[in-house]
Design an enzyme around this catalytic site. Structure first.
Site, PDB file in Angstrom:
ATOM      1  CD  GLU A 227       3.420   0.402  10.318  1.00  0.00           C
ATOM      2  OE1 GLU A 227       2.692   1.407  10.200  1.00  0.00           O
ATOM      3  OE2 GLU A 227       4.397   0.200   9.582  1.00  0.00           O
TER       4      GLU A 227
ATOM      5  CG  ASN B 296      -0.333  -0.103   2.522  1.00  0.00           C
ATOM      6  OD1 ASN B 296       0.821  -0.526   2.643  1.00  0.00           O
ATOM      7  ND2 ASN B 296      -1.049   0.272   3.562  1.00  0.00           N
TER       8      ASN B 296
ATOM      9  CB  CYS C 200      -1.631   1.474   9.235  1.00  0.00           C
ATOM     10  SG  CYS C 200      -0.562   2.922   9.179  1.00  0.00           S
TER      11      CYS C 200
END
Length: 282
Positions: free
Chosen positions: A244, A145, A278
Site C-alpha cells: 500500500e 501516520n 493516503c
C-alpha cells in the site's frame, strides 16, 4: 521487543529514544533491534506456525474477538499513547483506535469463511477440490501516520488465515505497537504466533524479511520508493507481497455538484491527519 511470547531487550541492550512531536521532548525509549532480533523473531514465528495453522477457524476467530474486546476496554489508554507519541488530536486518536479494533471484528468473522470449492471435471471418475491454507510466516511493516489501525489491519487477517507474523513498526511510533502487543499477550496468544521487533534503522530488519525463505509473505504500507525496493528484493525467491504505497489523488468536482459542499469536503480530506494520509488529495 516481543519475541516468542517474551519481552526482550536488543543485543548489547541497545535502545533508541521516542519523542513527542509537539514539543520534541523524550517520552520513552525502546529496544533498538536489528538483524539478530529479526532472525530470532522469524525463528519463533516459524516454530509456532504448525500449531497456529492447525487451530480451527473458530478458535482463531475467538482470539480475535477477545482481542477486539480488550482494545475497546483500553480505548482511552491507547488514544493517549497515540496522541503523545504521534501527535494526533485526542479525538482523532480515539476514532483510530475504534477503527483499528473494527479490523479485528471483521476478520474474526472472515476467519470462519475461508471456504474451499469443488470444480467440475471433464471425467466422470474425477473430482477437483480446492482448499485454502495459510501461506506461512508473514512479515509486516507499518507506518507512523496511523500507528494502531495499520497494525491491526495487518495482524488480523494474518492470524485469521492461520499465519504467524513478525511486525516491524515505524521507528517514530514504536510505543503504540508495544501497547497493542501487550493486549495480544493479555489475550493469551500462543508463544511465537505474533512477534514485535523495534528498530531505529529499518534496513537490517527489512533485509532479513526479504532474504529469509521462511518469510512467505511481506505486507508493507509506506512510500513507493521503499515498496519498489521490497518488491525487487522479494522477487528472487518469489515471496508474496502486498504493498500500500503513495499515489496521486486528484479531487474531481463534477458540474452538477454543489461547490460549497465540494469545497468543504475538499478541505476536510486535504487536512485529514494534517495532510499525512493516503487519501489526502494533491
Amino acid at each position: 521487543m516481543f519475541i516468542n511470547g517474551e519481552w526482550v531487550s536488543a543485543e548489547n541492550d541497545k535502545e533508541f529514544s521516542v519523542y513527542n512531536p509537539a514539543n520534541g521532548k523524550v517520552i520513552g525509549s525502546v529496544p533498538d533491534g536489528g538483524a539478530t532480533e529479526a532472525k530470532l523473531a522469524v525463528d519463533a514465528a516459524d516454530k509456532a506456525f504448525k500449531l497456529w495453522a492447525s487451530q480451527t477457524a473458530y478458535q482463531r476467530s475467538k482470539f480475535l474477538y477477545d482481542l477486539h474486546q480488550l482494545m475497546m476496554e483500553n480505548i482511552e489508554h491507547l488514544a493517549q499513547t497515540m496522541t503523545l507519541e504521534q501527535g494526533k488530536p485526542i479525538q482523532a486518536a480515539r476514532n483510530e483506535v475504534k477503527y483499528g479494533a473494527d479490523f479485528l471484528l471483521w476478520f474474526a468473522e472472515e476467519a470462519k469463511r475461508v471456504y474451499g470449492r469443488t470444480i467440475p471435471s471433464a471425467r466422470a471418475d474425477q473430482r477437483f477440490i480446492v482448499l485454502k491454507q495459510p501461506v506461512g510466516v508473514v512479515a509486516a511493516i507499518t507506518p507512523w501516520n496511523y500507528p494502531v489501525s495499520m497494525i491491526t489491519r495487518k495482524i488480523a487477517p494474518a492470524l485469521a488465515a492461520g499465519c504467524t507474523i513478525v511486525l516491524k513498526p515505524a521507528e517514530a511510533t514504536p510505543l503504540c505497537a508495544i501497547e497493542i502487543f501487550k493486549l495480544l499477550e493479555e489475550a493469551e496468544l500462543p508463544d511465537g504466533v505474533a512477534n514485535l521487533v523495534t528498530a531505529k534503522d529499518p534496513a537490517p530488519v527489512g533485509d532479513v524479511f526479504v532474504s529469509d525463505p521462511r518469510i512467505r509473505k511481506i505486507t508493507f504500507t509506506g512510500s513507493t520508493k521503499i515498496g519498489k525496493m521490497l518488491a525487487r528484493k522479494s522477487a528472487g525467491i518469489m515471496k508474496r507481497i502486498s504493498l500500500e504505497l503513495g499515489g496521486h489523488a486528484p479531487f474531481i468536482v463534477c458540474r452538477d455538484a454543489d461547490p460549497k459542499i465540494a469545497a468543504k469536503g475538499l478541505s476536510l480530506v486535504k487536512f485529514l491527519n494534517t495532510g499525512q494520509a493516503c487519501i489526502c488529495p494533491n
